[in-house]
Structure formats: C-alpha cells, structure tokens
Scaffold this motif. Sequence first.
Motif, PDB file in Angstrom:
ATOM      1  N   PHE A 188       0.879  -1.388   0.399  1.00  0.00           N
ATOM      2  CA  PHE A 188       0.202  -0.212  -0.200  1.00  0.00           C
ATOM      3  C   PHE A 188       1.295   1.180   0.130  1.00  0.00           C
ATOM      4  O   PHE A 188       0.120   2.100  -0.708  1.00  0.00           O
ATOM      5  CB  PHE A 188      -0.548  -0.106   1.150  1.00  0.00           C
ATOM      6  CG  PHE A 188      -2.050   1.464   0.851  1.00  0.00           C
ATOM      7  CD1 PHE A 188      -2.332   0.892   0.030  1.00  0.00           C
ATOM      8  CD2 PHE A 188      -1.549   2.156   1.918  1.00  0.00           C
ATOM      9  CE1 PHE A 188      -3.448   2.385  -0.753  1.00  0.00           C
ATOM     10  CE2 PHE A 188      -2.418   3.299   1.723  1.00  0.00           C
ATOM     11  CZ  PHE A 188      -3.982   3.575   0.369  1.00  0.00           C
ATOM     12  N   ASP A 189       1.729   1.668   0.589  1.00  0.00           N
ATOM     13  CA  ASP A 189       2.826   2.182   0.665  1.00  0.00           C
ATOM     14  C   ASP A 189       3.460   2.567  -0.878  1.00  0.00           C
ATOM     15  O   ASP A 189       3.515   4.016  -0.988  1.00  0.00           O
ATOM     16  CB  ASP A 189       4.085   1.854   1.222  1.00  0.00           C
ATOM     17  CG  ASP A 189       5.105   3.236   1.967  1.00  0.00           C
ATOM     18  OD1 ASP A 189       5.010   4.157   2.120  1.00  0.00           O
ATOM     19  OD2 ASP A 189       6.578   3.451   0.957  1.00  0.00           O
ATOM     20  N   HIS A 190       3.737   2.018  -1.630  1.00  0.00           N
ATOM     21  CA  HIS A 190       3.830   2.025  -2.569  1.00  0.00           C
ATOM     22  C   HIS A 190       2.434   2.188  -3.769  1.00  0.00           C
ATOM     23  O   HIS A 190       2.804   3.670  -4.754  1.00  0.00           O
ATOM     24  CB  HIS A 190       4.338   1.175  -3.565  1.00  0.00           C
ATOM     25  CG  HIS A 190       4.300   1.154  -5.267  1.00  0.00           C
ATOM     26  ND1 HIS A 190       3.719   0.456  -6.028  1.00  0.00           N
ATOM     27  CD2 HIS A 190       5.293   1.767  -5.762  1.00  0.00           C
ATOM     28  CE1 HIS A 190       4.001   1.114  -7.565  1.00  0.00           C
ATOM     29  NE2 HIS A 190       5.055   1.300  -7.509  1.00  0.00           N
ATOM     30  N   VAL A 191       1.251   1.913  -3.636  1.00  0.00           N
ATOM     31  CA  VAL A 191       0.584   3.029  -4.307  1.00  0.00           C
ATOM     32  C   VAL A 191      -0.139   3.809  -3.581  1.00  0.00           C
ATOM     33  O   VAL A 191      -0.084   4.977  -4.515  1.00  0.00           O
ATOM     34  CB  VAL A 191      -1.180   2.006  -3.685  1.00  0.00           C
ATOM     35  CG1 VAL A 191      -2.605   2.566  -4.175  1.00  0.00           C
ATOM     36  CG2 VAL A 191      -0.730   0.051  -4.289  1.00  0.00           C
ATOM     37  N   ILE A 192      -0.140   3.986  -2.145  1.00  0.00           N
ATOM     38  CA  ILE A 192      -0.554   5.967  -2.036  1.00  0.00           C
ATOM     39  C   ILE A 192       0.721   6.523  -2.656  1.00  0.00           C
ATOM     40  O   ILE A 192       0.434   7.947  -3.182  1.00  0.00           O
ATOM     41  CB  ILE A 192      -0.657   6.118  -1.166  1.00  0.00           C
ATOM     42  CG1 ILE A 192      -1.334   7.394  -0.399  1.00  0.00           C
ATOM     43  CG2 ILE A 192       0.430   5.877   0.250  1.00  0.00           C
ATOM     44  CD1 ILE A 192      -1.913   8.087   0.783  1.00  0.00           C
ATOM     45  N   THR A 193       2.188   6.876  -2.704  1.00  0.00           N
ATOM     46  CA  THR A 193       2.983   7.045  -3.048  1.00  0.00           C
ATOM     47  C   THR A 193       2.810   7.381  -4.560  1.00  0.00           C
ATOM     48  O   THR A 193       3.639   8.607  -4.738  1.00  0.00           O
ATOM     49  CB  THR A 193       4.862   6.451  -2.488  1.00  0.00           C
ATOM     50  OG1 THR A 193       4.804   6.411  -1.465  1.00  0.00           O
ATOM     51  CG2 THR A 193       5.644   7.753  -2.978  1.00  0.00           C
ATOM     52  N   ASP A 194       2.783   6.582  -5.362  1.00  0.00           N
ATOM     53  CA  ASP A 194       2.813   6.224  -6.327  1.00  0.00           C
ATOM     54  C   ASP A 194       1.807   7.324  -7.099  1.00  0.00           C
ATOM     55  O   ASP A 194       1.829   8.375  -8.348  1.00  0.00           O
ATOM     56  CB  ASP A 194       2.098   5.250  -7.402  1.00  0.00           C
ATOM     57  CG  ASP A 194       2.674   4.921  -8.796  1.00  0.00           C
ATOM     58  OD1 ASP A 194       3.886   5.271  -9.285  1.00  0.00           O
ATOM     59  OD2 ASP A 194       2.048   4.611  -9.354  1.00  0.00           O
ATOM     60  N   ALA A 195       0.211   7.029  -6.121  1.00  0.00           N
ATOM     61  CA  ALA A 195      -0.773   7.939  -6.850  1.00  0.00           C
ATOM     62  C   ALA A 195       0.060   9.728  -6.759  1.00  0.00           C
ATOM     63  O   ALA A 195      -1.165  10.597  -7.535  1.00  0.00           O
ATOM     64  CB  ALA A 195      -1.932   7.911  -6.088  1.00  0.00           C
ATOM     65  N   VAL A 196       0.820   9.959  -5.425  1.00  0.00           N
ATOM     66  CA  VAL A 196       0.621  11.386  -5.149  1.00  0.00           C
ATOM     67  C   VAL A 196       1.699  11.581  -6.505  1.00  0.00           C
ATOM     68  O   VAL A 196       1.789  12.604  -6.751  1.00  0.00           O
ATOM     69  CB  VAL A 196       1.850  11.243  -3.938  1.00  0.00           C
ATOM     70  CG1 VAL A 196       1.959  13.125  -3.607  1.00  0.00           C
ATOM     71  CG2 VAL A 196       0.414  10.736  -2.474  1.00  0.00           C
ATOM     72  N   GLU A 197       3.065  11.022  -6.502  1.00  0.00           N
ATOM     73  CA  GLU A 197       3.907  11.128  -7.648  1.00  0.00           C
ATOM     74  C   GLU A 197       2.789  11.805  -9.398  1.00  0.00           C
ATOM     75  O   GLU A 197       3.536  12.645  -9.646  1.00  0.00           O
ATOM     76  CB  GLU A 197       5.123  10.138  -7.576  1.00  0.00           C
ATOM     77  CG  GLU A 197       5.977  10.073  -6.528  1.00  0.00           C
ATOM     78  CD  GLU A 197       7.055   8.781  -6.498  1.00  0.00           C
ATOM     79  OE1 GLU A 197       6.681   8.208  -7.368  1.00  0.00           O
ATOM     80  OE2 GLU A 197       7.455   9.109  -5.414  1.00  0.00           O
ATOM     81  N   ARG A 198       1.804  10.650  -8.997  1.00  0.00           N
ATOM     82  CA  ARG A 198       1.305  10.990 -10.464  1.00  0.00           C
ATOM     83  C   ARG A 198       0.748  11.978 -10.421  1.00  0.00           C
ATOM     84  O   ARG A 198       0.761  12.805 -11.820  1.00  0.00           O
ATOM     85  CB  ARG A 198       0.605   9.435 -10.682  1.00  0.00           C
ATOM     86  CG  ARG A 198       1.017   8.259 -11.183  1.00  0.00           C
ATOM     87  CD  ARG A 198      -0.233   6.801 -11.525  1.00  0.00           C
ATOM     88  NE  ARG A 198       1.332   5.994 -12.120  1.00  0.00           N
ATOM     89  CZ  ARG A 198       1.805   5.851 -13.127  1.00  0.00           C
ATOM     90  NH1 ARG A 198       1.539   6.580 -13.959  1.00  0.00           N
ATOM     91  NH2 ARG A 198       2.833   4.706 -13.182  1.00  0.00           N
ATOM     92  N   THR A 199      -0.146  12.389  -9.394  1.00  0.00           N
ATOM     93  CA  THR A 199      -0.644  13.864  -9.060  1.00  0.00           C
ATOM     94  C   THR A 199       0.186  14.823  -9.506  1.00  0.00           C
ATOM     95  O   THR A 199      -0.001  15.947 -10.145  1.00  0.00           O
ATOM     96  CB  THR A 199      -1.836  14.158  -7.974  1.00  0.00           C
ATOM     97  OG1 THR A 199      -2.291  13.112  -8.126  1.00  0.00           O
ATOM     98  CG2 THR A 199      -2.378  15.186  -7.531  1.00  0.00           C
ATOM     99  N   ARG A 200       1.118  14.863  -8.624  1.00  0.00           N
ATOM    100  CA  ARG A 200       2.259  16.112  -9.078  1.00  0.00           C
ATOM    101  C   ARG A 200       3.440  16.083 -10.477  1.00  0.00           C
ATOM    102  O   ARG A 200       2.853  16.979 -10.750  1.00  0.00           O
ATOM    103  CB  ARG A 200       3.530  15.472  -8.710  1.00  0.00           C
ATOM    104  CG  ARG A 200       3.403  15.735  -6.382  1.00  0.00           C
ATOM    105  CD  ARG A 200       4.522  14.946  -6.464  1.00  0.00           C
ATOM    106  NE  ARG A 200       4.782  15.676  -4.798  1.00  0.00           N
ATOM    107  CZ  ARG A 200       4.548  17.327  -4.325  1.00  0.00           C
ATOM    108  NH1 ARG A 200       4.441  18.147  -5.104  1.00  0.00           N
ATOM    109  NH2 ARG A 200       4.375  17.336  -2.714  1.00  0.00           N
ATOM    110  N   ARG A 201       2.630  14.672 -11.261  1.00  0.00           N
ATOM    111  CA  ARG A 201       3.637  15.119 -12.119  1.00  0.00           C
ATOM    112  C   ARG A 201       2.361  15.789 -13.891  1.00  0.00           C
ATOM    113  O   ARG A 201       2.551  16.083 -14.360  1.00  0.00           O
ATOM    114  CB  ARG A 201       3.778  14.005 -13.272  1.00  0.00           C
ATOM    115  CG  ARG A 201       4.780  13.307 -12.832  1.00  0.00           C
ATOM    116  CD  ARG A 201       5.968  12.249 -13.748  1.00  0.00           C
ATOM    117  NE  ARG A 201       5.125  11.348 -12.962  1.00  0.00           N
ATOM    118  CZ  ARG A 201       5.097   9.742 -12.035  1.00  0.00           C
ATOM    119  NH1 ARG A 201       6.117  10.166 -11.702  1.00  0.00           N
ATOM    120  NH2 ARG A 201       4.476   9.160 -12.526  1.00  0.00           N
ATOM    121  N   LEU A 202       0.906  14.714 -13.357  1.00  0.00           N
ATOM    122  CA  LEU A 202      -0.129  15.369 -14.134  1.00  0.00           C
ATOM    123  C   LEU A 202      -0.391  16.769 -13.827  1.00  0.00           C
ATOM    124  O   LEU A 202      -1.142  17.557 -14.841  1.00  0.00           O
ATOM    125  CB  LEU A 202      -1.411  14.453 -14.015  1.00  0.00           C
ATOM    126  CG  LEU A 202      -0.538  12.999 -14.277  1.00  0.00           C
ATOM    127  CD1 LEU A 202      -1.611  11.949 -13.667  1.00  0.00           C
ATOM    128  CD2 LEU A 202      -1.849  12.985 -16.117  1.00  0.00           C
TER     129      LEU A 202
END
Length: 363
Positions: free
Chosen positions: A48-62
């Motif tokens: 889950f740590d990967h899930v939430i970190t990836d969701a935040v990073e993708r939001t940052r990039r998008l």
Amino acid sequence: MKYDRIFNFNAGPAVLPLPVLEEIQKSFLDFKGSGMSVTEISHRSKWFDHVITDAVERTRRLLNLGDRFEVLFIQGGASMQFALIPMNFLTDGKKSADYVNTGTWSTKAIRETEIQGKKYNVVASSEDKNFSYIPKNIKFNSDAVFAHITSNNTIKGTQWASFPDTAGVPIFADMSSDIMSRPLDMEKFGMVYAGAQKNIGPAGVCMVIIRKDLLSSVPDNLPSMLKYTTYSSKNSMYNTPPCFTVYAIQLVLKWLEETIGGLDKMAEINEQKAKLLYDYFDTSNFYSGTAEPDSRSLMNVTFRLPNEDLEKKFVTDALENGFGGLKGHRSVGGCRASIYNATPQEAIPALLDFMETFEKENG
Ligand SMILES: *Cc1c(COP(=O)(O)O)cnc(C)c1O
C-alpha cells in the motif's frame, strides 16, 4: 473478454476506464503476488505504501505541482471540505473569505462557512439566471484569505473556461467534477479539492492539493481528523485511509499518463466529445442546451426536450438502448449527459444516433 456493459452517463459515482476495472478485478483476489486481495492488505504494508506514493507522484506530474504543494487524501467527500476550509483557514476573526456562487455545490460550501459564524462575502452569483452562466469581471477583495470557486458545476452544466484574476488572493477550488480533465496552472491556486467519484475513481475519498505555506495558519486546537496538518504530517495515514479507493485512483492516474498521454491530450479529447453534443443542440429544434454558450461544461452536458413527458420517455428509452444516467439532477430536472474522462469517445456518436432516432419518432 466481452462484458455486457452500457454507455454510462452517470454524474457520480461515474464511469471508470475499462482497463482500470479489469486490473482491479485481477488484484481483487491476489494483489501483486501477495496472496491477498487489495482490500485485505495492511495500509502499513509495502504494497500500500507504493500505491499511495505512486498516486501522489502521478498527481504531481500530471498537474505539474512542483514542491509548493502537498497532495492529501481525506475522507468525507468534497462536502467535508466545505466545512474544513473555513475551520482551518478563517481563523482570524477580523478576516473574511470571498465566495462565488455558481450553483448547488457553491451554495453548500457557503452555508458551511455561515454555520460556523465565519466572515465571508459572496462577490458574485449567477443565481439571477438559474445558475446558467459563470459570472465575469468579478471584483475580489484583496484582503480576503481565499477566493472560493466551483470550477465545474456538475448539476447546472457550467464550467469556468479560464480562472479569474483575484488580485493575488489564492483561489480555493472545488474541482470535484473536472479535476484532471485539462491541464492546470496552479500559480493562482491555494487549494484544489475533488471528491474522487466523478473523474478520478470510486467514491470514498477527496483528493486535496494544498499550498504548503498555507498550512502554517491551521490552528492546533482543532480535532485531529479535522485539520489539514494531521493529514500532511502523516502522509494521509494518520488513521486507516480508504485503501481501495486510493488504489483505484492510482490506476486511473496511471491510465491518464500512460494510455491517454497526459492532460493536454485528455483536454483535447474532452473538447471533441463535448463539441459533438453542443453542435448538435445548436442546430436542433428538439434538444436545447441549458447553459449559456460561453459557460458550457465539457463534463456535464445539460439539456432539455420540448416537455417533461418527452424527457421522461427519453431517459427510459435511452436506457433500453444501452445509454444510462441521462436524467438531470433531481433539483433541476431535464436531462444531463455526464461525459467525464473515462467516457469512451465512441459513446458520443452512439448517443447522437439514438437522439436523432428519438426525435424522428417523437418530434
Ligand atoms: C458531487 C460534488 C460534490 C459533493 O461531493 P461529495 O464527495 O459527495 O461530498 C461537491 N462539489 C461538486 C462540484 C460535486 O460535483
């Protein structure tokens, strides 16, 4: 695989990209070889740590967020944010906030500020014409703490095509129904929030993007769950987050980046989809759009038929033909086609075909 799916024009919860649903289906029994469902893993696990970190990073990039903003996940929907915003930011009794009232959701946001006895000004409203337009040339108060707007009015079918000049006051925007539908220049914004269930995932969480420096004015003496600083200091995991919803959001964002190719591309597709419908209304004597042309939403297309009996029949016949969710919001009546990011492009010509046939048979 073939599914018996309809074209879903629901306003929210709403359509999700089919590849996302398929991926969810897989991980529902075995998430990444863990031997557990995505709904069974610990929120403190590496998965889950990967899930939430990836969701935040993708939001940052998008959204090109840079370092000035934080991305948080908070339960309670967008409606909870209506209350948290004045609670966290209107803390100096001498200061007030500006609100623009463009419909049901703005009205509810304003009411939550009123309930708390906080100071505010409604600097513009489109209530005089049943919220069918976005106000122009608004004079904001330069000493306001924030300027609150609703970027897309899900119920009335209007949308800010561009954002107002607020004399430097940070814009706080409810973007529940158009977040990630187009690129965003965050320069003018202090906060952007969106209930997930319209454009980025299933129901259960609100995405909150907030300028870090604003957090310093959040008072300590608020309940932990009601202050932004709790979520920001604990990576949105002070308590158990809605893991499944965050996971689905992660997949939607991945789809946006990797399948669609980012928000410029998404905006282009959304413009094409909406244009087909609006162009059709503009030549039709049977269907008419309810929003003023320069305020039309690219996400929620609201329209009327010649009378309410025909509207009722239209909604029923449409569903029989595989087009769901076309009934307008209960508070305004009429019809509405919500055409979010995940609405496939082919849904629009298919709907137009149906609309033409319906007119021929009933017009
Ligand atoms: C749906 C919607 C809301 C309410 O969202 P909840 O998550 O149900 O609280 C608020 N604002 C807008 C613009 C919406 O479309």
